[in-house]
Design a protein around this motif. Sequence first.
Motif, mmCIF file in Angstrom:
data_model
loop_
_atom_site.group_PDB
_atom_site.id
_atom_site.type_symbol
_atom_site.label_atom_id
_atom_site.label_comp_id
_atom_site.label_asym_id
_atom_site.label_seq_id
_atom_site.Cartn_x
_atom_site.Cartn_y
_atom_site.Cartn_z
ATOM 1 N N ARG A 197 91.303 36.212 -26.699
ATOM 2 C CA ARG A 197 91.833 37.710 -26.759
ATOM 3 C C ARG A 197 91.208 38.336 -27.926
ATOM 4 N NH1 ARG A 197 98.155 38.137 -26.758
ATOM 5 N NH2 ARG A 197 97.736 37.323 -28.696
ATOM 6 N N CYS A 199 88.445 37.939 -29.541
ATOM 7 C CA CYS A 199 86.940 37.862 -29.029
ATOM 8 C C CYS A 199 86.787 39.155 -28.175
ATOM 9 C CB CYS A 199 86.375 36.722 -28.776
ATOM 10 S SG CYS A 199 84.720 36.828 -28.298
ATOM 11 N N ASP A 200 87.800 39.141 -27.043
ATOM 12 C CA ASP A 200 87.501 40.357 -26.191
ATOM 13 C C ASP A 200 87.876 41.408 -26.954
ATOM 14 O OD1 ASP A 200 86.855 38.546 -24.131
ATOM 15 O OD2 ASP A 200 88.761 38.303 -23.598
ATOM 16 N N GLY A 204 83.405 41.019 -27.434
ATOM 17 C CA GLY A 204 82.617 39.631 -27.388
ATOM 18 C C GLY A 204 82.094 38.934 -28.684
ATOM 19 N N ARG A 208 85.394 32.008 -29.199
ATOM 20 C CA ARG A 208 86.327 32.198 -27.998
ATOM 21 C C ARG A 208 87.255 31.127 -28.245
ATOM 22 N NH1 ARG A 208 85.812 35.940 -24.559
ATOM 23 N NH2 ARG A 208 87.412 35.103 -23.252
#
Length: 356
Positions: A197, A199-200, A204, A208
Motif C-alpha cells: 500500500r 509503495c502504491d 510505485g 512492495r
Amino acid sequence: MTSGHLDLPVVGEGMRPIVTRLATYATLPETLLLAGPTGTGKSSIARWVHERSTRAEAPFVTVDLLSVPRDMQIAELFGWRRGAFTGAVRDQDGGVTRAGAGTLFIDEIDKLSLACQAGLLRLLEDRSFRVLGDDRQDRRCAARIIVGTNVDLERAVAQGEFREDLYYRVHVLVVELPGLDARRDEIPGWANFMAARRCDEAGGRGSRALSRQACELLCAAEWPGNLRQLDNVVRRAWALCLAEAPEAARIEDGHVALALTHESHHGHGGGAVLGELERAADALIEELLTRGSPLELGDLDVFRGIVLERAAARLGGMREAFELFDAQSTIDRRNHARAFKRAQARVCGLRSWLAE
C-alpha cells in the motif's frame, strides 16, 4: 494464516470465526458494538460491515468522539442551526443527518458526556433526535448505528461514567476484536499488505514486500499499538529501505531492526521496558550477523555502563547513579568510581567496534 477471507486483506485463524460472525451481523439492523484495544482496526471493520450491508450505496459516516470537545458532542452528532450557540454562524448537519439511510459509526463511545448519552439513548430507543437550536420538530433517524470502544463499558457503568440503560441499548450485537499480539499469524500478511500500500501511495517507488527474516523480526516484537503501530513501523522500514537501496526488491531485516529501535512506548508497564530491551538486543544481533565479526561475551556488560552513564548525567553524578540502583555498599567501600570507569570502558569498547 489466510488472506482475502470475505475480501478482508488478511485474516488469521483466530479472526476467521469473528469475521464470519461480522458478515452475518452486516445483514442485520441492530446496533453493533465493536470492542477492543486501540489500533485494532475498529473503524476499518465498521466500514467493512457497512459495505457488506444493504446500505452499502448510502453514506458511511464516522464521528470520532476522541477528537470532539465534550461541549460539542451533541452538536457533532445531531447538528445545529444558525445562532444555536456562540460561533454557530450557519446551519450544520450532524453525523446522524449526514449518514442518511447509511451507517453511522460512533467511535470512542465511552467518551460521551452524560448529557450526550441521554440524547443517544433517545435516538436508539425511538429513532428520533432534535437538531440543536431547532424547536420546530424532531427528526427521524434512518441510519444503522455502530459504536466502538476500547474500555470495559460494564465497569464504566459501575463507576457511574456510563448510563446503564444506554449500555443495554448498545450491548446488542457485540464483537471483541483481539489485539495484534493475539493475532501473530497475521503479522507477515499485514506487513506485506502495508508495504504494498505504501509503495502504491508513492506511485510505485520502493519495495512492495518484506523478506522472511524481516517478518520474523516483526513477529518477535511486542505490539501495544496493534495494527496502527505495525503500519508506522512498516512505513518507517519502507522509507529506510528506499533511502538505502531505491531498487531493492524487498525490505530486509536490517531495515526493520532499525525501524523498531525508533519505537517508544510511553507506558510505565514492565512489558514496555522489556520490549525495548528485546529490540535493542535484536539490533545488536543484527549488527553482529551483518559484520560477521564477533564480540566477546563480556562486552554484553555494556548495558551496565550505558545505564550508569545516563543515570549519572541525569542525576548529577556517579554517586547518585549508584544510589539509584541500591549500590550503597559499593559507595561505602569507595569502589563506585572504579566500577564506573570499568563500565565506561565497556561502552567505549562497543563504540569503537561500531565505528570500525
